[in-house]
Design an enzyme around this catalytic site. Structure first.
Site, short mmCIF file in Angstrom:
data_model
loop_
_atom_site.label_atom_id
_atom_site.label_comp_id
_atom_site.label_asym_id
_atom_site.label_seq_id
_atom_site.Cartn_x
_atom_site.Cartn_y
_atom_site.Cartn_z
N LYS A 9 1.07 -1.17 -0.02
CA LYS A 9 0.00 0.30 -0.48
C LYS A 9 0.98 0.96 0.02
O LYS A 9 2.21 1.35 -0.01
CB LYS A 9 -0.65 0.05 1.55
CG LYS A 9 -1.62 -0.89 1.39
CD LYS A 9 -2.73 -1.23 2.24
CE LYS A 9 -3.62 -2.68 2.62
NZ LYS A 9 -4.53 -2.24 3.84
N TYR A 49 -11.80 -2.85 -2.67
CA TYR A 49 -12.68 -2.47 -2.06
C TYR A 49 -14.54 -2.92 -1.39
O TYR A 49 -14.85 -2.26 -0.72
CB TYR A 49 -11.94 -1.60 -0.92
CG TYR A 49 -10.81 -2.31 -0.36
CD1 TYR A 49 -10.00 -3.28 0.47
CD2 TYR A 49 -9.67 -1.25 -0.63
CE1 TYR A 49 -8.53 -2.57 0.89
CE2 TYR A 49 -8.44 -1.36 -0.60
CZ TYR A 49 -8.60 -2.10 0.78
OH TYR A 49 -7.07 -2.86 0.97
N PHE A 57 -15.72 3.64 7.88
CA PHE A 57 -14.22 3.87 7.21
C PHE A 57 -13.96 3.73 5.39
O PHE A 57 -12.88 4.09 4.67
CB PHE A 57 -13.18 3.08 8.05
CG PHE A 57 -13.09 1.98 7.25
CD1 PHE A 57 -12.56 0.91 6.19
CD2 PHE A 57 -13.63 0.75 8.08
CE1 PHE A 57 -12.38 -0.57 6.03
CE2 PHE A 57 -13.67 -0.60 8.56
CZ PHE A 57 -12.98 -1.62 6.85
N THR A 92 -5.35 -8.19 11.00
CA THR A 92 -5.55 -6.26 9.80
C THR A 92 -4.70 -5.85 10.90
O THR A 92 -4.26 -4.36 10.23
CB THR A 92 -7.15 -6.53 9.88
OG1 THR A 92 -7.35 -7.45 9.00
CG2 THR A 92 -7.27 -5.41 9.63
N ASN A 113 -1.76 -0.14 7.03
CA ASN A 113 -0.81 -1.47 7.26
C ASN A 113 -0.50 -1.66 6.55
O ASN A 113 -0.71 -3.18 6.38
CB ASN A 113 -2.28 -2.37 7.51
CG ASN A 113 -3.65 -2.65 7.23
OD1 ASN A 113 -3.61 -2.13 6.03
ND2 ASN A 113 -4.22 -3.68 7.74
N HIS A 116 -2.04 -5.38 1.38
CA HIS A 116 -2.84 -6.52 1.15
C HIS A 116 -2.32 -7.78 0.67
O HIS A 116 -1.80 -7.26 -0.14
CB HIS A 116 -4.34 -5.17 0.24
CG HIS A 116 -5.37 -6.38 -0.21
ND1 HIS A 116 -6.59 -6.57 0.06
CD2 HIS A 116 -4.92 -7.09 -1.26
CE1 HIS A 116 -7.21 -6.99 -0.62
NE2 HIS A 116 -6.58 -7.70 -1.84
N GLU A 127 -9.63 -10.39 -7.75
CA GLU A 127 -7.94 -8.98 -7.82
C GLU A 127 -7.43 -9.35 -8.51
O GLU A 127 -6.85 -8.31 -9.37
CB GLU A 127 -7.79 -9.94 -6.37
CG GLU A 127 -8.91 -9.65 -5.22
CD GLU A 127 -8.34 -9.48 -3.63
OE1 GLU A 127 -7.24 -9.39 -3.46
OE2 GLU A 127 -8.97 -8.93 -3.16
P1 IDP Z 1 -7.19 -7.03 5.90
O1 IDP Z 1 -6.38 -6.26 4.54
O2 IDP Z 1 -6.89 -7.33 6.67
O3 IDP Z 1 -7.97 -8.71 5.34
P2 IDP Z 1 -9.99 -5.55 6.28
O4 IDP Z 1 -11.06 -5.89 7.62
O5 IDP Z 1 -10.38 -6.92 5.12
O6 IDP Z 1 -8.36 -5.86 6.86
O7 IDP Z 1 -9.49 -4.25 5.96
C1 IDP Z 1 -9.65 -3.71 4.63
C2 IDP Z 1 -8.43 -2.80 5.09
O8 IDP Z 1 -9.25 -1.67 5.27
C3 IDP Z 1 -7.27 -2.50 6.08
O9 IDP Z 1 -6.69 -3.44 5.92
C4 IDP Z 1 -6.90 -1.21 7.19
O10 IDP Z 1 -6.12 -1.09 5.71
C5 IDP Z 1 -8.61 -0.47 6.25
N1 IDP Z 1 -9.39 -0.46 7.56
C6 IDP Z 1 -9.99 -2.14 8.77
N2 IDP Z 1 -10.74 -1.80 9.20
C7 IDP Z 1 -9.90 0.08 9.71
C8 IDP Z 1 -10.92 0.48 10.67
O11 IDP Z 1 -11.69 0.40 11.68
N3 IDP Z 1 -10.98 2.17 10.35
C9 IDP Z 1 -9.86 2.38 8.92
N4 IDP Z 1 -9.31 1.77 8.21
C10 IDP Z 1 -9.38 0.03 8.20
MG MG Z 2 -9.57 -8.02 3.26
#
Ligand code: IDP
Ligand code: MG
Length: 136
Positions: A9, A49, A57, A92, A113, A116, A127
């Site tokens: 990212k 997404y 978010f 996550t 984070n 992806h 994807e």
């Molecule tokens: P993942 O990337 O571990 O699969 P997901 O739950 O699919 O996690 O969420 C997608 C992305 O959205 C996360 O990697 C993170 O960048 C962002 N994200 C997830 N939860 C939050 C939140 O509560 N606040 C802001 N960003 C979030």
């Molecule tokens: Mg995910």
């Protein structure tokens, strides 16, 4: 599914971590079969997404993933490559990720984070088609 999609990212690319993260996958034995520095468009970000479209978010997530170049890549492994990649990524929220994982070694913030990875065989197929239509 032998192939899976990763996105390093914008935070990872801005911090100069492409090489370090790719090295981990290569050391593990996964093969990079496609890869490119690419600024993800708003349209592609929203498709990618889509499952989070109703989350509070979502706007922040689309803004983040489109703000500067990402590194998108397809990794190939023996089988269920998506599962290997997900385990190397960590949970996550980096603040809770186990040390030794990518998020656990490089991150502290939930939104930023670093990486992806497709979360199952159907997601991997979808994807890869979205980002690399020529190889799916
Ligand atoms: P993942 O990337 O571990 O699969 P997901 O739950 O699919 O996690 O969420 C997608 C992305 O959205 C996360 O990697 C993170 O960048 C962002 N994200 C997830 N939860 C939050 C939140 O509560 N606040 C802001 N960003 C979030
Ligand atoms: Mg995910």
């Amino acid at each position: 599914m032998k192939n899976t999609l990763i996105i390093l990212k914008p935070d990872a690319v801005e911090r100069g971590l492409i090489g370090e993260v790719l090295t981990r996958f290569e050391r593990r034995g996964l093969k990079i079969i496609a890869g490119e520095v690419r600024t993800i468009s708003e349209d592609v970000a929203k498709q990618h997404y889509a499952e989070h479209a109703q989350r509070p978010f979502f706007g922040e997530l689309v803004e983040f993933i489109t703000r500067s170049p990402s590194f998108v890549a397809v990794l190939e492994g023996p089988a269920d490559t998506w599962r290997i990649v997900r385990s190397m990524m960590g949970t996550t929220n980096p603040a809770e990720s186990t040390p030794g994982t990518i998020r656990g070694d490089y991150g502290l913030e939930l939104a930023e984070n670093l990486i992806h990875g497709s979360d199952g065989p159907e997601a991997a197929a979808r994807e890869i088609t979205l980002f690399f239509p020529q190889i799916s």
